[in-house]
Design a protein around this motif. Structure first.
Motif, short mmCIF file in Angstrom:
data_model
loop_
_atom_site.label_atom_id
_atom_site.label_comp_id
_atom_site.label_asym_id
_atom_site.label_seq_id
_atom_site.Cartn_x
_atom_site.Cartn_y
_atom_site.Cartn_z
N ASP A 191 0.83 -1.21 0.00
CA ASP A 191 0.00 0.00 0.00
C ASP A 191 0.87 1.25 0.00
N ALA A 192 1.92 1.24 0.81
CA ALA A 192 2.82 2.40 0.85
C ALA A 192 3.55 2.57 -0.48
N LEU A 193 4.02 1.48 -1.06
CA LEU A 193 4.75 1.56 -2.33
C LEU A 193 3.85 2.02 -3.47
N ARG A 194 2.59 1.60 -3.45
CA ARG A 194 1.64 2.05 -4.49
C ARG A 194 1.50 3.56 -4.50
N ARG A 195 1.56 4.16 -3.34
CA ARG A 195 1.34 5.60 -3.22
C ARG A 195 2.45 6.41 -3.90
N ILE A 196 3.60 5.78 -4.13
CA ILE A 196 4.67 6.48 -4.85
C ILE A 196 4.98 5.78 -6.18
N GLY A 197 4.08 4.87 -6.59
CA GLY A 197 4.22 4.22 -7.89
C GLY A 197 5.37 3.25 -8.00
N LEU A 198 5.77 2.64 -6.88
CA LEU A 198 6.93 1.76 -6.89
C LEU A 198 6.57 0.29 -6.72
N ASP A 199 5.30 -0.02 -6.53
CA ASP A 199 4.91 -1.40 -6.23
C ASP A 199 5.20 -2.36 -7.38
N GLY A 200 4.94 -1.93 -8.62
CA GLY A 200 5.18 -2.81 -9.76
C GLY A 200 6.64 -3.18 -9.92
N GLN A 201 7.51 -2.18 -9.77
CA GLN A 201 8.95 -2.43 -9.89
C GLN A 201 9.44 -3.38 -8.80
N VAL A 202 8.97 -3.17 -7.59
CA VAL A 202 9.41 -4.01 -6.48
C VAL A 202 8.90 -5.44 -6.63
#
Length: 445
Positions: free
Chosen positions: A61-72
């Motif tokens: 949820d935190a990573l989605r907020r900065i658009g980093l979830d897909g990369q991670v």
């Protein structure tokens, strides 16, 4: 045009610190990240300190907020349940969710840290100073002193945020000024890492599971890596028989694993070398209060509330801290003197709740998962979740697959158990009544 903001100092360029820098930069703050170690993207990782992470919904949820979830997630491996390895017999799979399709994600701490560090440094206004170890902090003025390879360096910031882990130097400085109290509760257990390399170019174990070897007073877990290896972690007592201290010679190490973990030695050719040379880490819970001083210095993540790793929530909880602090800044119009106390008010009960659940989960993983009674209970729980979707949800699902506040998880599970207890008692009473009626009828005949 936005108003010019004062620079914020974030001490600690680990997971929480880098994510925090991203959130602050998004708010328009210039950020100085200070890290005591060299740049991890160019240095070598300390042997036996990689500890894989189980990234779940709160962290995502935190990573989605900065658009980093897909990369991670591209570098993560989903684990849909536990694979329990008994001393003898075949391993047994236990799904994490009633549906069987939900997963926690195995990811290298180093890979995630590097991704967050790259994201932070790519943002305007973020600078990083490596090899800067905080040795002095005046909470009243924000003046800091760092030791560096070139000597001592001074810096000042309007707000100083400690995201520097369980051994936080920022917390230590606040303690030295008498501005907080702390308690450190260490377990009589430590951890040591081992490695299972790929076998014939493929995974030596099922990569869709978190593997666990429960042994009563100790255990081992193994998480998959993208290079098809597994990172194993031993959680053993630090003293006494069957402890880290009790195994000295290669022969003793080999005998112990052959007896207690017989499926491991054929898969781990470097077992003895890893065991002898990888360090033993400490495990414990850190509590302190308050988490801030005068709205100028604050703590978050492990610096404020370190927990043991047995629910896989340490990083997830720290990431959720960052989201909540960002929310508090919104509500307080970026008034740090109001936002930092509000942040503690919102998060402290949740941090305590997950600290207690993590300790309880150690007992579950170590002692209970191999029990037929425990396994039957999990089957009943999953059946209830399927029969009562959204109304009955297990503790594990609420912790790992939702963002329900940890303290609310505790309250909800307690309510669910009370209702089930009442239903079970009512059913037992009805059954007893029916049996009584049948007996009386039989007597009359």
């Amino acid at each position: 045009m936005t108003e010019e903001r004062d620079e914020i100092a974030v001490v600690g360029a680990g997971l929480a610190g880098c994510l925090l820098a991203c959130f602050l930069a998004r708010r328009g703050y210039p950020v100085a990240l200070y890290e005591r170690r060299p740049d991890p993207r160019t240095g070598t990782v300390e042997r036996g300190r990689s500890i894989n992470l189980a990234l779940s919904e709160r962290g995502l949820d935190a990573l989605r907020r900065i658009g980093l979830d897909g990369q991670v997630l591209a570098d993560a491996l989903p684990m849909r349940g536990r694979m329990v390895h008994p001393v003898s017999g075949e391993p047994q799979f236990q799904s994490y969710s009633a549906s069987g399709d939900r997963a926690i994600n195995s990811i290298s701490r180093g890979a995630l840290n590097n991704a967050l560090l790259d994201a932070a440094t790519a943002l305007p206004g973020v600078r990083v100073a490596f090899d800067h170890r905080l040795v002095g902090l005046d909470p009243a003025t924000g003046e800091m002193t760092f030791e560096t390879p070139q000597g001592k360096v001074a810096a000042t910031a309007s707000v100083v945020l400690g995201a520097d882990g369980a051994g936080s130097a920022v917390r230590g400085q606040l303690l030295a000024y008498g501005l907080l109290t702390e308690s450190l509760d260490f377990l009589d257990y430590g951890y040591k890492e081992l490695t299972i390399p790929p076998l014939g170019g493929d995974f030596a174990l099922d990569p869709d599971a978190l593997h666990i070897w429960p042994r009563g007073t100790s255990m081992m877990i193994a998480l998959p890596n993208p290079d098809r290896s597994f990172t194993c972690t031993l959680f053993w007592p630090t003293h006494g028989t069957a402890s880290f201290a009790s195994l000295g010679s290669p022969a003793a190490i080999e005998r112990h694993f052959a007896e207690h973990y017989p499926d491991l030695p054929p898969l781990a050719p470097n077992l003895v070398d890893d065991y002898q040379h990888n360090p033993v880490g400490v495990l414990g819970t850190v509590r302190c209060t308050p988490w801030q001083a005068d709205g100028r210095v604050g703590l978050l993540g492990d610096a404020a509330h370190a927990i043991v790793p047995f629910y896989g929530q340490g990083a997830n909880c720290a990431f959720e801290d960052v989201v909540e602090l960002d929310r508090c800044l919104d509500e307080c119009a970026d008034d740090w003197s109001a936002a930092l106390p509000l942040f503690q008010q919102r998060r402290q009960a949740n941090a305590e709740a997950i600290a207690r659940m993590a300790l309880a989960n150690f007992v579950e993983m170590r002692d209970k998962v191999a029990s037929p009674l425990f396994q039957a209970g999990r089957k009943v729980e999953h059946a209830l979740e399927r029969a009562l979707p959204g109304r009955y949800v297990s503790r594990y699902e609420l912790v790992s697959f939702s963002t329900t506040p940890y303290a609310e998880v505790v309250r909800r599970v307690r309510r669910q158990h009370r209702v089930l207890g009442a239903v079970a008692a009512g059913a037992a009473a009805l059954l007893a009544g029916a049996v009584g009626v049948a007996i009386n009828r039989g007597r009359r005949r």
